[in-house]
Each structure stands twice: as structure tokens, then as C-alpha cells.
Design an enzyme around this catalytic site. Structure first.
Site, PDB file in Angstrom:
ATOM      1  N   HIS A 138       0.836  -1.205   0.000  1.00 27.76           N
ATOM      2  CA  HIS A 138       0.000   0.000   0.000  1.00 27.76           C
ATOM      3  C   HIS A 138       0.874   1.260   0.000  1.00 27.76           C
ATOM      4  O   HIS A 138       0.648   2.181  -0.792  1.00 27.76           O
ATOM      5  CB  HIS A 138      -0.925  -0.021   1.228  1.00 27.76           C
ATOM      6  CG  HIS A 138      -1.684   1.253   1.436  1.00 27.76           C
ATOM      7  ND1 HIS A 138      -2.948   1.458   0.924  1.00 27.76           N
ATOM      8  CD2 HIS A 138      -1.349   2.394   2.085  1.00 27.76           C
ATOM      9  CE1 HIS A 138      -3.358   2.676   1.252  1.00 27.76           C
ATOM     10  NE2 HIS A 138      -2.406   3.268   1.961  1.00 27.76           N
ATOM     11  N   GLU A 139       1.857   1.287   0.892  1.00 24.04           N
ATOM     12  CA  GLU A 139       2.721   2.470   0.994  1.00 24.04           C
ATOM     13  C   GLU A 139       3.516   2.680  -0.291  1.00 24.04           C
ATOM     14  O   GLU A 139       3.653   3.806  -0.775  1.00 24.04           O
ATOM     15  CB  GLU A 139       3.661   2.336   2.199  1.00 24.04           C
ATOM     16  CG  GLU A 139       2.943   2.358   3.546  1.00 24.04           C
ATOM     17  CD  GLU A 139       2.091   3.607   3.741  1.00 24.04           C
ATOM     18  OE1 GLU A 139       2.505   4.701   3.303  1.00 24.04           O
ATOM     19  OE2 GLU A 139       0.989   3.494   4.299  1.00 24.04           O
TER      20      GLU A 139
END
Ligand SMILES: [Zn+2]
Length: 267
Positions: A138-139
């Protein structure tokens, strides 16, 4: 006020004509007034500053530090392979780094250019390698989709108004530098990492796909976000929860995205 908004919108529209880039995988077109060459060195310096700060304890050895580096490496090589095979290779000069930081915070981030940090407080919630891959994916999704650059570009366009066209072509390094320090903070604290709701959804979509490409089952994301939701009582929510409407909505959205990600899943 209305005129001002209209003016700014017109400025953005005219700039967008020749200052656009495309997000890999989602194909979304985004405003792009600041380049990686401008942002990445500033982000790398900010990352280095954080790691070398006396108040930061980087965990350099042990199983968990190795896990973070191994999973990060798997995600990075899967992503780079995807970028190469889809004609994006020239547009990305990431200099990946993955570090585990000793902290009770349940958090993680990826700065522009691939500088990733995982806080040790996240490990019990992530539980498994797949759980870690959910957050890291996600990051990294934010970084691959250049969400920081996009937010800076929007800021620039709004601040500069009609002269945004000039800012797009002229010397804007001072402005970029100011924005980077404003967003990242001089102490390397991550005040900056406030993304919009649509950017969060896009990062979820990219993250699920990246974890699948790296060999992690995207279905694991549901359990991870449920553990995060149970964890998230009181205190400031971590970056990856802060702009979401509700955990239930996020999980429902993730479930819709999983079939697409499964197409990339390599067991
Ligand atoms: Zn996020």
C-alpha cells in the site's frame, strides 16, 4: 471567491494539458508539475535525516529486520518487472531502501523514490509476511502513483494561480524545496503523508496487485485490515487509516479489488 476558484481551476486545466503523467496499472491521468528529479533527492535526504536522528532507533539485525528487507525486495523486483514490461521503466529511477524502526507506533511509509520504513509496532498487527506485504504494498503504491508529487502539483497550481504555467516551466526548485520541507517536516516526521481519499483507494488497488505479483495472496489483506480496525482505538490513526471513511467501507472496497489482483497472483 467563486472567481478565484474558477481561475485556479482554469490554470490547472491549462497546465494539465502539457504537465500530465499516467499512473501505472490504473491508467489514471494526474497533474504533474514537479518531477522525480526534484522530489526524490529531497525525500532521500529527509529519510536519511530520520534514520540518523538520535531519537530514531533503526533495527539493523535479527529476523524482523531481515523480513522487512526481504519482503521489500520481493515487492520491489516484482514492481520493477511490471514497470519494465509495460513501458514505464524509463520513468522510474527508484533507489529502494527498507528499514525497520523501533517504535510503538503502528505505522509504515514509503517516501517518493522508494525509501520505506516499517515501525516495529506494526509487526504484531501485521502478524504474517503477507500482512507486512499488505502495508508495504500500500505504501509503495503511493510512491509508484506519485501521490506526493501530485499533491504538491495541486498545491503549486493553487498557490501560483495563473502563473502556474510559468512555475511549470521556469525555475521552481525553491518552491519545490519549500513544499518538501513543509510536507515532510524538517525533523523527518511524516506530517506530509496526508493523501486524499481517492489516492488511498488507488494505493489499496496498487498495493493488492503488487503483493500478488510478489507472491502473496491478496485475500490476506482482508484479515489484516480487520486486525488494524480492532487495533485502531484512540490516538491518532496511522497514515494508512487516516483518510478512510470507515474500516467497513475500506474492507468492502478491498473485496471488490481482490479479483483483479488475483490475476497477478503467482503462487
Ligand atoms: Zn495510504
Amino acid at each position: 471567491m467563486k472567481h478565484l476558484k474558477l481561475f485556479a481551476a482554469t490554470a490547472i486545466a491549462s497546465v494539465a494539458l502539457y504537465a500530465c503523467s499516467t499512473v501505472p496499472l490504473t491508467g489514471r491521468s494526474q497533474l504533474s508539475l514537479v518531477s522525480d528529479d526534484q522530489i526524490n533527492p529531497a525525500a532521500a535526504a529527509s529519510y536519511q535525516q530520520l534514520l540518523s536522528s538520535p531519537s530514531t532507533k533503526v533495527i539493523n539485525s535479527g529476523t524482523d529486520a531481515q523480513r522487512v528487507k526481504r519482503i521489500g525486495g520481493q515487492l520491489a523486483s516484482a514492481i520493477e518487472q511490471y514497470l519494465r514490461s509495460n513501458g514505464y521503466a524509463d520513468q522510474y529511477k527508484f533507489n529502494w531502501e527498507f528499514n525497520l524502526i523501533q517504535s510503538p507506533e503502528v505505522n509504515a511509509f514509503c517516501m517518493p523514490g522508494g525509501k520505506v520504513a516499517v515501525y516495529s509496532g506494526l509487526l504484531p498487527v501485521a502478524k504474517t509476511d503477507a500482512g507486512l506485504a499488505v502495508v508495504m504494498g500500500h505504501e509503495i503504491g503511493h510512491a509508484i502513483a506519485r501521490h506526493s508529487a501530485e499533491r504538491m502539483s495541486q498545491e503549486l497550481a493553487l498557490q501560483a494561480g495563473g502563473s502556474a504555467v510559468g512555475a511549470a516551466t521556469g525555475n521552481k526548485s525553491a518552491v519545490t524545496q519549500a513544499l518538501v520541507s513543509q510536507l515532510y517536516g524538517v525533523t523527518g516526521q511524516l506530517a506530509l503523508l496526508k493523501y486524499s481519499r481517492s489516492q488511498e483507494s488507488e494505493a489499496d488497488r496498487l498495493g493488492l496487485t503488487f503483493m500478488a505479483m510478489a507472491g502473496y495472496n491478496p485475500n490476506e489483506a482482508v484479515g489484516f485490515w480487520q486486525r488494524m480496525a480492532a487495533q485502531n482505538k484512540g490516538g491518532a490513526p496511522p497514515e494508512f487509516l487516516s483518510t478512510h471513511p470507515s474500516d467497513a467501507t475500506r474492507i468492502a472496497n478491498l473485496q471488490k479489488l481482490i479479483p483483479e489482483a488475483m490475476k497477478y497472483y503467482k503462487r
